[in-house]
Design a protein around this motif. Structure first.
Motif, PDB file in Angstrom:
ATOM      1  N   LEU B 142      -7.012   4.212 -15.747  1.00 24.45           N
ATOM      2  CA  LEU B 142      -6.357   3.156 -14.966  1.00 24.45           C
ATOM      3  C   LEU B 142      -6.128   3.592 -13.523  1.00 24.45           C
ATOM      4  CD1 LEU B 142      -3.801   1.824 -17.577  1.00 24.45           C
ATOM      5  CD2 LEU B 142      -5.505   0.461 -16.374  1.00 24.45           C
ATOM      6  N   ALA B 143      -5.717   4.849 -13.365  1.00 24.56           N
ATOM      7  CA  ALA B 143      -5.483   5.357 -12.006  1.00 24.56           C
ATOM      8  C   ALA B 143      -6.769   5.264 -11.184  1.00 24.56           C
ATOM      9  CB  ALA B 143      -4.977   6.786 -12.066  1.00 24.56           C
ATOM     10  N   ALA B 144      -7.889   5.636 -11.811  1.00 28.04           N
ATOM     11  CA  ALA B 144      -9.179   5.565 -11.110  1.00 28.04           C
ATOM     12  C   ALA B 144      -9.571   4.111 -10.848  1.00 28.04           C
ATOM     13  CB  ALA B 144     -10.245   6.277 -11.937  1.00 28.04           C
ATOM     14  N   LEU B 145      -9.380   3.257 -11.857  1.00 26.14           N
ATOM     15  CA  LEU B 145      -9.765   1.843 -11.721  1.00 26.14           C
ATOM     16  C   LEU B 145      -8.959   1.158 -10.612  1.00 26.14           C
ATOM     17  CD1 LEU B 145     -11.326  -0.608 -12.909  1.00 26.14           C
ATOM     18  CD2 LEU B 145      -9.350  -1.015 -14.383  1.00 26.14           C
ATOM     19  N   GLN B 146      -7.669   1.425 -10.572  1.00 23.89           N
ATOM     20  CA  GLN B 146      -6.823   0.791  -9.548  1.00 23.89           C
ATOM     21  C   GLN B 146      -7.282   1.191  -8.148  1.00 23.89           C
ATOM     22  OE1 GLN B 146      -4.096  -1.266  -9.850  1.00 23.89           O
ATOM     23  NE2 GLN B 146      -3.203  -0.935 -11.856  1.00 23.89           N
ATOM     24  N   LYS B 147      -7.678   2.437  -8.013  1.00 24.79           N
ATOM     25  CA  LYS B 147      -8.134   2.907  -6.693  1.00 24.79           C
ATOM     26  C   LYS B 147      -9.452   2.238  -6.314  1.00 24.79           C
ATOM     27  CE  LYS B 147      -5.678   7.282  -6.822  1.00 24.79           C
ATOM     28  NZ  LYS B 147      -4.916   7.155  -8.066  1.00 24.79           N
ATOM     29  N   LEU B 148     -10.323   2.072  -7.309  1.00 25.15           N
ATOM     30  CA  LEU B 148     -11.606   1.422  -7.031  1.00 25.15           C
ATOM     31  C   LEU B 148     -11.411  -0.047  -6.664  1.00 25.15           C
ATOM     32  CD1 LEU B 148     -13.805   2.962  -9.889  1.00 25.15           C
ATOM     33  CD2 LEU B 148     -13.927   3.476  -7.445  1.00 25.15           C
ATOM     34  N   LEU B 149     -10.390  -0.677  -7.248  1.00 32.05           N
ATOM     35  CA  LEU B 149     -10.160  -2.105  -6.997  1.00 32.05           C
ATOM     36  C   LEU B 149      -9.394  -2.359  -5.700  1.00 32.05           C
ATOM     37  CD1 LEU B 149      -9.169  -3.352 -10.588  1.00 32.05           C
ATOM     38  CD2 LEU B 149     -11.323  -3.735  -9.376  1.00 32.05           C
ATOM     39  N   SER B 150      -8.716  -1.339  -5.190  1.00 32.98           N
ATOM     40  CA  SER B 150      -7.857  -1.538  -4.018  1.00 32.98           C
ATOM     41  C   SER B 150      -8.665  -1.469  -2.718  1.00 32.98           C
ATOM     42  CB  SER B 150      -6.759  -0.470  -3.999  1.00 32.98           C
ATOM     43  OG  SER B 150      -6.060  -0.532  -2.783  1.00 32.98           O
ATOM     44  N   VAL B 151      -8.546  -2.511  -1.893  1.00 31.80           N
ATOM     45  CA  VAL B 151      -9.275  -2.509  -0.616  1.00 31.80           C
ATOM     46  C   VAL B 151      -8.635  -1.539   0.385  1.00 31.80           C
ATOM     47  CG1 VAL B 151     -10.221  -4.829  -0.795  1.00 31.80           C
ATOM     48  CG2 VAL B 151      -7.936  -4.519   0.153  1.00 31.80           C
ATOM     49  N   ASP B 152      -7.362  -1.214   0.154  1.00 34.00           N
ATOM     50  CA  ASP B 152      -6.634  -0.357   1.094  1.00 34.00           C
ATOM     51  C   ASP B 152      -6.715   1.126   0.742  1.00 34.00           C
ATOM     52  OD1 ASP B 152      -5.733  -2.439   2.676  1.00 34.00           O
ATOM     53  OD2 ASP B 152      -4.056  -2.864   1.337  1.00 34.00           O
ATOM     54  N   TYR B 153      -7.360   1.455  -0.386  1.00 29.68           N
ATOM     55  CA  TYR B 153      -7.259   2.821  -0.905  1.00 29.68           C
ATOM     56  C   TYR B 153      -7.730   3.896   0.085  1.00 29.68           C
ATOM     57  CZ  TYR B 153      -8.374   6.936  -3.637  1.00 29.68           C
ATOM     58  OH  TYR B 153      -8.490   8.230  -4.067  1.00 29.68           O
ATOM     59  N   SER B 154      -8.945   3.714   0.602  1.00 27.88           N
ATOM     60  CA  SER B 154      -9.504   4.746   1.474  1.00 27.88           C
ATOM     61  C   SER B 154      -8.634   4.906   2.738  1.00 27.88           C
ATOM     62  CB  SER B 154     -10.935   4.376   1.841  1.00 27.88           C
ATOM     63  OG  SER B 154     -11.497   5.346   2.661  1.00 27.88           O
ATOM     64  N   GLY B 155      -8.224   3.755   3.313  1.00 31.65           N
ATOM     65  CA  GLY B 155      -7.370   3.801   4.493  1.00 31.65           C
ATOM     66  C   GLY B 155      -6.024   4.438   4.193  1.00 31.65           C
TER      67      GLY B 155
END
Lengths: 130, 319
Positions: B142-155
């Motif tokens: 889930l932690a990985a999936l949420q990061k993949l789905l978040s548009v703000d993650y990399s920023g």
């Protein structure tokens, strides 16, 4: 191993996370909250901001609503809206504010960072005129 | 199958005291070294701290007390009723304040429920480990999936690195780097305190190629979490799993001091390691021995039920 012993907990985890993911996608909920284990996938909800603008005086500076100031009901609603960035939540917050005949607007702003340009900005994620 | 006359030196204590005949190959006390009890004690310690954190004074302390006493009882620590009651208590804040409780409360609820369902039979350790494995795999996936789905993650990762929120002990070495991180944090705080205007931006001091560095860190985190989910699911008995997981916990402790979450994750590792006789469990015990006392100190200095109790007793020492 009995079926419940084996599968109940994993299924419960998946069910709770599915609800959380749906609320994130369609209800504006923060990924940090609600059992979806989305910590560190976006800015923490305490970095979000709620501002109140008087629409009749566009030049007047807006006031910021925080979790630590104002009436208890307002503080609770602010805390909720920081984590649930939606118009519906802002409606609940508006109902707790002192009555005023002039039109006003509640806005939720969220920070964003562009790593390529190295610039921090904010974007409006929900607004409600009332 | 052959029955033999039991001799006192060949039988474990319960059978000797009961004076019953047992099969020659009956296992009376599997893992007499107490691995199962050790795992339960760790889970109870984490549970106690989570009660202290999430319940107001005095309820947090009243719930934590039995959790801390159970490991010292003869068999209370494996009681399904006790774990069921703990799971029920965990559910109260989840239902009343779902937007305000931390994710490790969800994690602890699943563990308490798993220990409640594990029963008291000989399959208990296996059931505990299997559930811990699934919980860990679920959390990491889930932690990985949420990061993949978040548009703000990399920023977000870039912002945390640029302002010292991630890896500050490592990146902040040297006066120039530490100064840049502090400057960025101050500028960000100042900008975020100002009235928001559409299109307004604040430039932070970042080195050339910073975006690639931030993206690399962001991808690396997702890859490690995904790998841990897969290892927990398919290879939980391999040394590779324990090496990667312990490394992850160590780095997590350095990067962000989320002590109670770290303790809860280490507890999951311990539950998995206790399924088989292995020395890996001591690695998790070592992590818990650092994380839990530090978490207790932090709770004592915060607005938790422990902090309030110390406050009322005039013993509070706030930072």
């Amino acid at each position: 191993m009995p079926l419940a012993q084996r599968w109940l907990v994993p299924l419960l985890l998946v069910a709770v996370a599915s609800v959380q993911l749906a609320r994130v996608s369609f209800g504006g909920q923060s990924r940090w909250r609600g059992g979806g284990f989305g910590m560190y996938s976006e800015f923490h909800p305490n970095k979000n901001q709620i501002w109140l603008r008087a629409l009749e005086h566009p030049d007047a500076p807006p006031g910021r609503l925080t979790e630590t100031e104002g009436a208890p009901a307002t503080r609770r609603a602010v805390a909720r809206c920081l984590r649930l960035r939606s118009r519906a939540c802002l409606g609940e917050l508006a109902a707790t504010l002192p009555r005023d005949p002039t039109p006003r607007r509640l806005e939720i702003w969220q920070p964003a960072f562009d790593a390529r340009a190295g610039t921090l900005s904010r974007r409006r994620v929900a607004a409600l005129d009332f | 199958m052959r029955w033999t006359t039991p001799t006192p030196h060949r039988l474990a204590a319960p059978a000797r005291s009961a004076g019953v005949r047992l099969l020659e190959k009956t296992t009376v006390a599997d893992r007499a070294c107490g691995a199962e009890r050790l795992a339960a004690a760790a889970a109870l310690a984490v549970q106690a701290l989570i009660f202290v954190e999430n319940f107001p004074f005095p309820w947090g302390l009243l719930l934590a007390a039995p959790a801390l006493l159970l490991p010292w009882t003869a068999s209370g620590w494996r009681s399904s009723i006790a774990w069921g009651l703990f799971a029920l208590a965990d559910v109260v804040p989840l239902l009343t304040r779902p937007l305000f409780v931390p994710n490790h409360l969800f994690l602890m609820t699943y563990v308490a429920l798993a220990l409640c369902l594990a029963g008291a039979g000989e399959g208990r350790v296996r059931s505990m480990a299997a559930n811990a494995r699934w919980i860990l795999a679920g959390v990491m996936a889930l932690a990985a999936l949420q990061k993949l789905l978040s548009v703000d993650y990399s920023g977000f990762v870039g912002f945390m690195i640029a302002t010292g929120g991630f890896a500050e002990p490592v990146l902040g070495r040297g006066a120039a780097a530490a100064g840049a991180l502090a400057d960025n944090a101050a500028q960000a705080a100042h900008f975020l305190a100002s009235v928001p205007v559409d299109g307004a931006t604040q430039a932070l001091r970042v080195p050339a190629g910073f975006a690639a560095y931030a993206r690399g860190a962001a991808v690396g985190i997702v890859v490690v979490e995904g790998a841990l989910a897969a290892l927990a699911l398919f290879r939980p008995d391999r040394a590779l799993f324990h090496v990667v997981y312990a490394g992850f916990l160590f780095v997590l402790g350095l990067v962000r001091s989320e002590l109670l979450f770290l303790g809860a994750l280490a507890m999951l590792g311990l539950l998995i390691a206790c399924a088989r006789p292995s020395r890996w469990r001591w690695l998790y015990v070592a992590i818990l021995l650092v994380a839990l006392p530090a978490a207790t100190v932090r709770l004592a200095r915060s607005a938790s039920s422990l902090g309030e109790a110390l406050d009322r007793a005039g013993l509070a020492r706030r930072p």
